[in-house]
Motif scaffolding. Structure first.
Motif, PDB file in Angstrom:
ATOM      1  N   ASN A  61       2.521  -7.468  13.850  1.00  0.00           N
ATOM      2  CA  ASN A  61       3.402  -8.368  14.595  1.00  0.00           C
ATOM      3  C   ASN A  61       4.406  -7.600  15.449  1.00  0.00           C
ATOM      4  O   ASN A  61       4.808  -8.066  16.510  1.00  0.00           O
ATOM      5  N   ILE A  62       4.837  -6.431  14.997  1.00  0.00           N
ATOM      6  CA  ILE A  62       5.733  -5.603  15.810  1.00  0.00           C
ATOM      7  C   ILE A  62       4.999  -5.149  17.070  1.00  0.00           C
ATOM      8  O   ILE A  62       5.553  -5.178  18.174  1.00  0.00           O
ATOM      9  N   MET A  63       3.754  -4.754  16.925  1.00  0.00           N
ATOM     10  CA  MET A  63       2.969  -4.307  18.080  1.00  0.00           C
ATOM     11  C   MET A  63       2.739  -5.458  19.059  1.00  0.00           C
ATOM     12  O   MET A  63       2.792  -5.277  20.272  1.00  0.00           O
ATOM     13  N   LYS A  64       2.483  -6.665  18.550  1.00  0.00           N
ATOM     14  CA  LYS A  64       2.297  -7.829  19.418  1.00  0.00           C
ATOM     15  C   LYS A  64       3.580  -8.152  20.169  1.00  0.00           C
ATOM     16  O   LYS A  64       3.555  -8.522  21.341  1.00  0.00           O
ATOM     17  N   ALA A  65       4.723  -8.023  19.493  1.00  0.00           N
ATOM     18  CA  ALA A  65       6.014  -8.346  20.107  1.00  0.00           C
ATOM     19  C   ALA A  65       6.336  -7.401  21.249  1.00  0.00           C
ATOM     20  O   ALA A  65       6.963  -7.802  22.236  1.00  0.00           O
ATOM     21  N   LYS A  66       5.911  -6.150  21.144  1.00  0.00           N
ATOM     22  CA  LYS A  66       6.176  -5.188  22.212  1.00  0.00           C
ATOM     23  C   LYS A  66       5.451  -5.553  23.498  1.00  0.00           C
ATOM     24  O   LYS A  66       5.900  -5.204  24.588  1.00  0.00           O
ATOM     25  N   LYS A  67       4.322  -6.263  23.391  1.00  0.00           N
ATOM     26  CA  LYS A  67       3.519  -6.620  24.562  1.00  0.00           C
ATOM     27  C   LYS A  67       3.946  -7.946  25.188  1.00  0.00           C
ATOM     28  O   LYS A  67       3.507  -8.273  26.282  1.00  0.00           O
ATOM     29  N   LYS A  68       4.760  -8.707  24.516  1.00  0.00           N
ATOM     30  CA  LYS A  68       5.189 -10.014  25.023  1.00  0.00           C
ATOM     31  C   LYS A  68       6.119  -9.857  26.214  1.00  0.00           C
ATOM     32  O   LYS A  68       6.929  -8.939  26.286  1.00  0.00           O
ATOM     33  N   GLN A  69       6.011 -10.814  27.147  1.00  0.00           N
ATOM     34  CA  GLN A  69       6.892 -10.822  28.313  1.00  0.00           C
ATOM     35  C   GLN A  69       8.244 -11.398  27.897  1.00  0.00           C
ATOM     36  O   GLN A  69       8.310 -12.382  27.161  1.00  0.00           O
ATOM     37  N   LEU A  70       9.308 -10.776  28.384  1.00  0.00           N
ATOM     38  CA  LEU A  70      10.656 -11.212  28.058  1.00  0.00           C
ATOM     39  C   LEU A  70      11.247 -11.914  29.265  1.00  0.00           C
ATOM     40  O   LEU A  70      11.445 -11.307  30.322  1.00  0.00           O
ATOM     41  N   ASP A  71      11.499 -13.209  29.152  1.00  0.00           N
ATOM     42  CA  ASP A  71      12.093 -13.983  30.245  1.00  0.00           C
ATOM     43  C   ASP A  71      13.602 -13.841  30.199  1.00  0.00           C
ATOM     44  O   ASP A  71      14.213 -13.970  29.140  1.00  0.00           O
ATOM     45  N   ILE A  72      14.218 -13.604  31.357  1.00  0.00           N
ATOM     46  CA  ILE A  72      15.672 -13.480  31.454  1.00  0.00           C
ATOM     47  C   ILE A  72      16.208 -14.747  32.116  1.00  0.00           C
ATOM     48  O   ILE A  72      15.789 -15.109  33.212  1.00  0.00           O
ATOM     49  N   VAL A  73      17.107 -15.417  31.412  1.00  0.00           N
ATOM     50  CA  VAL A  73      17.688 -16.664  31.896  1.00  0.00           C
ATOM     51  C   VAL A  73      19.192 -16.484  31.987  1.00  0.00           C
ATOM     52  O   VAL A  73      19.827 -16.011  31.045  1.00  0.00           O
ATOM     53  N   LYS A  74      19.762 -16.865  33.121  1.00  0.00           N
ATOM     54  CA  LYS A  74      21.211 -16.777  33.299  1.00  0.00           C
ATOM     55  C   LYS A  74      21.868 -18.056  32.782  1.00  0.00           C
ATOM     56  O   LYS A  74      21.269 -19.141  32.845  1.00  0.00           O
ATOM     57  N   PRO A  75      23.099 -17.978  32.272  1.00  0.00           N
ATOM     58  CA  PRO A  75      23.778 -19.187  31.769  1.00  0.00           C
ATOM     59  C   PRO A  75      23.917 -20.269  32.838  1.00  0.00           C
ATOM     60  O   PRO A  75      23.833 -21.452  32.537  1.00  0.00           O
ATOM     61  N   GLU A  76      24.101 -19.866  34.095  1.00  0.00           N
ATOM     62  CA  GLU A  76      24.253 -20.845  35.181  1.00  0.00           C
ATOM     63  C   GLU A  76      22.984 -21.678  35.357  1.00  0.00           C
ATOM     64  O   GLU A  76      23.046 -22.855  35.712  1.00  0.00           O
ATOM     65  N   ASP A  77      21.809 -21.056  35.112  1.00  0.00           N
ATOM     66  CA  ASP A  77      20.546 -21.785  35.229  1.00  0.00           C
ATOM     67  C   ASP A  77      20.435 -22.887  34.181  1.00  0.00           C
ATOM     68  O   ASP A  77      19.723 -23.861  34.376  1.00  0.00           O
ATOM     69  N   LEU A  78      21.134 -22.730  33.057  1.00  0.00           N
ATOM     70  CA  LEU A  78      21.107 -23.722  31.981  1.00  0.00           C
ATOM     71  C   LEU A  78      22.265 -24.711  32.065  1.00  0.00           C
ATOM     72  O   LEU A  78      22.398 -25.590  31.227  1.00  0.00           O
ATOM     73  N   GLY A  79      23.130 -24.533  33.073  1.00  0.00           N
ATOM     74  CA  GLY A  79      24.277 -25.429  33.221  1.00  0.00           C
ATOM     75  C   GLY A  79      25.390 -25.153  32.231  1.00  0.00           C
ATOM     76  O   GLY A  79      26.133 -26.048  31.864  1.00  0.00           O
ATOM     77  N   VAL A  80      25.516 -23.896  31.783  1.00  0.00           N
ATOM     78  CA  VAL A  80      26.528 -23.526  30.795  1.00  0.00           C
ATOM     79  C   VAL A  80      27.670 -22.806  31.503  1.00  0.00           C
ATOM     80  O   VAL A  80      27.451 -21.873  32.270  1.00  0.00           O
ATOM     81  N   ASP A  81      28.884 -23.242  31.226  1.00  0.00           N
ATOM     82  CA  ASP A  81      30.074 -22.600  31.784  1.00  0.00           C
ATOM     83  C   ASP A  81      30.535 -21.521  30.811  1.00  0.00           C
ATOM     84  O   ASP A  81      30.906 -21.822  29.677  1.00  0.00           O
ATOM     85  N   VAL A  82      30.515 -20.266  31.252  1.00  0.00           N
ATOM     86  CA  VAL A  82      30.905 -19.166  30.383  1.00  0.00           C
ATOM     87  C   VAL A  82      32.260 -18.582  30.772  1.00  0.00           C
ATOM     88  O   VAL A  82      32.597 -17.475  30.378  1.00  0.00           O
ATOM     89  N   ALA A  83      33.044 -19.344  31.509  1.00  0.00           N
ATOM     90  CA  ALA A  83      34.377 -18.875  31.893  1.00  0.00           C
ATOM     91  C   ALA A  83      35.234 -18.726  30.643  1.00  0.00           C
ATOM     92  O   ALA A  83      35.169 -19.562  29.736  1.00  0.00           O
TER      93      ALA A  83
END
Length: 120
Positions: A61-83
């Motif tokens: 499972n560690i080897m499988k996890a290394k091959k997975k694509q990691l999506d990067i999401v910004k807080p603004e894309d989710l409508g979250v205010d991080v001020a």
């Protein structure tokens, strides 16, 4: 603090959580045994170590996890205010403490506690 800021109910140190409809039954350990609370959802629930049994990762499972694509999401894309909502007014170090003293024996310690510190 999170529950107060969001104006939500809270339950702390949950060792068991059962969700039914719009309610959550939260069981937690207290000094006298177990306490069960019923709170409406949404809510803030903090957990105890006994809530889940940990799963241990296997090498495949560690080897499988290394091959997975990691999506990067910004807080603004989710409508979250991080001020920031907390303003730091001042940060200062505590005053330096004076060095302690060594006493030769218990009698000297008791004498200093009685006469100088006046705690006995």
């Amino acid at each position: 603090m999170l529950a107060a800021l969001a104006d939500l109910p809270q339950a702390t140190f949950a060792s068991k959580v059962v969700v039914e409809g719009g309610q959550a039954q939260v069981t937690r350990e207290v000094d006298g045994g177990l306490e069960t609370l019923s709170i409406s959802l949404p809510a803030v629930i903090t957990t105890d170590l006994r809530l889940n049994e940990p799963r241990y990762v296997t090498l495949p499972n560690i080897m499988k996890a290394k091959k997975k694509q990691l999506d990067i999401v910004k807080p603004e894309d989710l409508g979250v205010d991080v001020a920031p909502r907390i303003k730091t007014l001042k940060v200062s170090e505590p005053p330096k403490r004076s060095a302690g003293i060594k006493v030769a024996d218990v009698a000297a310690l008791v004498d200093k506690l009685k006469n100088e510190a006046k705690v006995i």
